[in-house]
Scaffold this active site. Sequence first.
Site, mmCIF file in Angstrom:
data_model
loop_
_atom_site.group_PDB
_atom_site.id
_atom_site.type_symbol
_atom_site.label_atom_id
_atom_site.label_comp_id
_atom_site.label_asym_id
_atom_site.label_seq_id
_atom_site.Cartn_x
_atom_site.Cartn_y
_atom_site.Cartn_z
ATOM 1 N N GLU A 28 -92.101 40.663 -52.123
ATOM 2 C CA GLU A 28 -91.685 41.985 -51.659
ATOM 3 C C GLU A 28 -91.131 41.891 -50.252
ATOM 4 O O GLU A 28 -91.785 41.343 -49.356
ATOM 5 C CB GLU A 28 -92.883 42.937 -51.680
ATOM 6 N N TYR A 44 -85.270 48.176 -49.334
ATOM 7 C CA TYR A 44 -86.464 47.640 -50.003
ATOM 8 C C TYR A 44 -86.050 46.729 -51.159
ATOM 9 O O TYR A 44 -85.185 47.084 -51.958
ATOM 10 C CB TYR A 44 -87.312 48.790 -50.567
#
Length: 386
Positions: free
Chosen positions: A196, A108
Amino acid sequence: MKIHEFQAKQILKQFGVRIPRGEVADTPMRAREIAEDIGPRVVVKAQIHAGGRGKGGGVKLANTPVEAEMLAGEILGMTLVTHQTGPEGKLVKRILVEEALDIDRELYIGIVIDRATESPVVMASSQGGMEIEKVAAETPDLIFKEYIHPATGFGVFQARKLAFKLELSGDTLKQAVKFLLTLYKAFRASDASLAEINPLLVTKQGDVLALDAKMNFDDNALKRHPDIAKMRDLDEEDSLEVEASKFDLNYIKLDGSVGCMVNGAGLAMATMDIIMHSGGMPANFLDVGGGVSEEAVKNAFRILVSDKDVKAALINIFGGIVRCDLVANGIVKAAQELELDIPIVVRLEGTNVEQGKQILENSGLAFYSASSMKEAAEKIVPLAAQ
Ligand code: ADP
Ligand code: MG
């Protein structure tokens, strides 16, 4: 402003961020052609402004171009419900057809502006994939952060620190460092408020790519980025919010039954507080701003009451720059044109308040008037509950 995954990937590609090969399609036939070109194994991904598509059935693997066509047929036109869309879901109009890659690890990466330190922060976690919210809530220690000084930028040493914490090594580590630096460059140069990558993929071959991409932008900076501004998809936004933005009105949709028209963000907050304090729930609020015209008041009112959840409306205006008589005229005109059938409570205060009240009274329309915010809230709540 939000954009779709395929659009975020286009932007990232321009900055040299590595993404899988893929193309967007709006028919099953086109999905098949793309799969023939880049496949045979592809992933068909619904393009909506919400995450959680994988779990909701909006991301599917196809082993052949024919299967890609079939899955595209299923996903296009479906109403996809994910934990981010709300129960009503979102209609899928486009899909991204992308090469299917062999997953070794899903990491992530997220970049946002951190308000507390007034600087961008790059976050990284080895727990990428579909449940980062759970990681943040239950095991925040597994999310590593590097704060970026706006003057010196994102240091190579900082990117290396994050890559080491992700337990990468060798060529994969080098690729991850480059990925982080280019992602930050794209974030900064495009005036993004969020970038993101979840998941950041490490392939079985050790390559690092963005498998998913989400970018939001600072609306105030869009003037500097006409190419990004063009990516706005109005179908993904609340239609009344879009309508209000045409007239420079700030309209926010909420869950309750009291429509609120106010001037100024502070008064909007106070109005919502007092409605809730009196046992009600706002359905929306519409801030007409400071120097508003009679025409704008009319439009604001029309937008406010076209929200089907509004059972009663509260108009709470403090006449500072704007005059109460002008607001009253706008309300009366709108009410006459719209043939309103919901109760309206009006509380006016400030410049020309007496004339304003007179205009409402002379109109012959059945407004409820209130002289304090408390009184207005206590009147509107039972009316909205009926
Ligand atoms: P969302 O976050 O909306 O669920 P993602 O783009 O993250 O959508 O996709 C969900 C999951 O699907 C990923 O975590 C990954 O496991 C898989 N996936 C997505 N794209 C690909 C791809 N190109 N190749 C292989 N797997 C993929
Ligand atoms: Mg994702």
